[in-house]
Motif scaffolding. Structure first.
Motif, PDB file in Angstrom:
ATOM      1  N   UNK A 314      -7.715  11.249   6.014  1.00  0.00           N
ATOM      2  CA  UNK A 314      -7.166  12.645   5.401  1.00  0.00           C
ATOM      3  C   UNK A 314      -7.540  12.462   3.753  1.00  0.00           C
ATOM      4  N   UNK A 315      -7.655  10.911   3.382  1.00  0.00           N
ATOM      5  CA  UNK A 315      -6.964  10.173   1.821  1.00  0.00           C
ATOM      6  C   UNK A 315      -9.053  10.924   1.599  1.00  0.00           C
ATOM      7  N   UNK A 316      -9.567  10.604   1.776  1.00  0.00           N
ATOM      8  CA  UNK A 316     -10.779  10.908   1.605  1.00  0.00           C
ATOM      9  C   UNK A 316     -10.731  12.233   1.868  1.00  0.00           C
ATOM     10  N   UNK A 317     -10.551  13.022   2.537  1.00  0.00           N
ATOM     11  CA  UNK A 317     -10.992  14.129   2.511  1.00  0.00           C
ATOM     12  C   UNK A 317      -9.935  14.903   2.048  1.00  0.00           C
ATOM     13  N   UNK A 318      -9.452  14.456   1.496  1.00  0.00           N
ATOM     14  CA  UNK A 318      -8.156  15.401   0.134  1.00  0.00           C
ATOM     15  C   UNK A 318      -9.796  15.117  -0.917  1.00  0.00           C
TER      16      UNK A 318
END
Length: 335
Positions: A314-318
């Motif tokens: 999720x962090x990388x997608x954000x």
């Protein structure tokens, strides 16, 4: 006499009812789309149908135009560069209302035939011909491939990512340049290697592309972005056979080719461009000139990470979503 009149009245009612049923059946069979006398011909890329990439995307747009607009369509699949001239001439002589060339390989053919048939309208995708009866549609692929490079760097464990292109043509090289800049935006020390299929059939040589991908993987590359039409199938095969290798697809949604190992596909909305061109032509709104479609115009983009969300995180997608916004706003500038 009354019996005769009643008989004739009943017969008329039966005939009217029968005619009404016939019209309803015809309408239902056409799914409510009226067929129109407007013909669209398309010359696909050298990869042809089944490339799960550029040509397949263009074909989807053509089928959508047939289904939703009611236009008559025809497609051809060239196998050599010389066939482009031939097919464009055949469509022009057959009085097709709109003639579409897919890929930069179509440039010389359209330039030649559009001059010879100034009354015919042409659309060229991925290259530019400056003639009044040609609409050139370009894509800001550097924006899309910038996202690919950023994502590849985020996922890479070796800090070495790769790019397999079909040929060193300007359009393909621009994909690589955006890819490299995206990776370096995340980490300037990232190694970005590029290699090209080449040969006599660079867009449809999966065996050669597979060899190149395996060679890259054996030299520490663990993410490969493929921009090679049908040759890209070979890269997907290489990814299937190695646990330490991930991929990024192009043009069409290729995420399902190796579920969970294709991080995303950089969509180049050729399908929408073909459909819109047919729609504009049918409405009498054809205009020559050049248009460029990028992230802002939804001409480029990523898939929805159906099989790779957990892998990416999720962090990388954000982070990736923020990079997209910054590219659209101009906060991030691509050289």
């Amino acid at each position: 006499m009354k019996r005769v009149i009643l008989f004739l009245m009943g017969l008329s009612l039966i005939l009217l009812t029968a005619c009404g049923k016939g019209e309803d059946s015809k309408s239902a069979g056409n799914e409510g789309v009226k067929k129109v006398d407007y013909k669209v011909g398309i010359v696909l890329g050298l990869g042809g149908l089944g490339d799960k990439s550029f040509s397949d995307s263009a074909y989807e747009g053509l089928l959508k135009a047939e289904k939703e607009l009611g236009v008559k369509v025809k497609y051809v699949e060239p196998t050599t560069l010389s066939e482009f001239d031939q097919f464009f001439t055949e469509f022009a002589e057959a009085n097709y209302d709109l003639i579409i060339g897919v890929s930069f390989d179509a440039e010389k053919g359209i330039e030649k035939v559009a001059k010879e048939y100034p009354g015919s309208n042409f659309v060229l995708i991925d290259s530019i011909v400056d003639l009044p009866n040609v609409k050139s549609i370009m894509f800001n692929q550097k924006e899309g491939s910038f996202l690919a490079g950023a994502l590849g760097q985020m996922v890479s464990k070796t800090n070495s990512i790769g790019f397999v292109g079909a040929v060193e043509a300007p359009v393909i090289k621009s994909f690589y340049e955006g890819y490299e800049q995206g990776a370096h935006y995340m980490n300037s020390n990232t190694e970005v290697k590029d290699i090209y299929v080449g040969g006599s059939n660079p867009f449809n040589d999966p065996a050669r592309a597979k060899e190149l991908a395996i060679s890259m993987a054996e030299n520490d590359v663990d993410v490969i972005f493929t921009v090679a039409g049908g040759s890209g199938r070979g890269v997907m095969e290489a990814i299937k056979g190695r646990e330490d290798l991930y991929g990024i697809g192009v043009d069409s949604n290729q995420d399902g080719e190796v579920e969970g190992k294709i991080l995303t596909s950089i969509l180049k909305r050729v399908d929408i461009s073909v459909f819109n061109a047919a729609s504009e032509g049918l409405a009498g709104n054809f205009k020559g000139g050049t248009v460029v479609l990028g992230l802002k115009e939804n001409g480029m983009g990523t898939t929805n990470f159906e099989f790779s969300k957990e892998l990416i995180g999720e962090e990388n997608l954000a982070k990736l979503e923020q990079i997209k916004k910054d590219l659209i706003s101009g906060k991030i500038e691509i050289k």
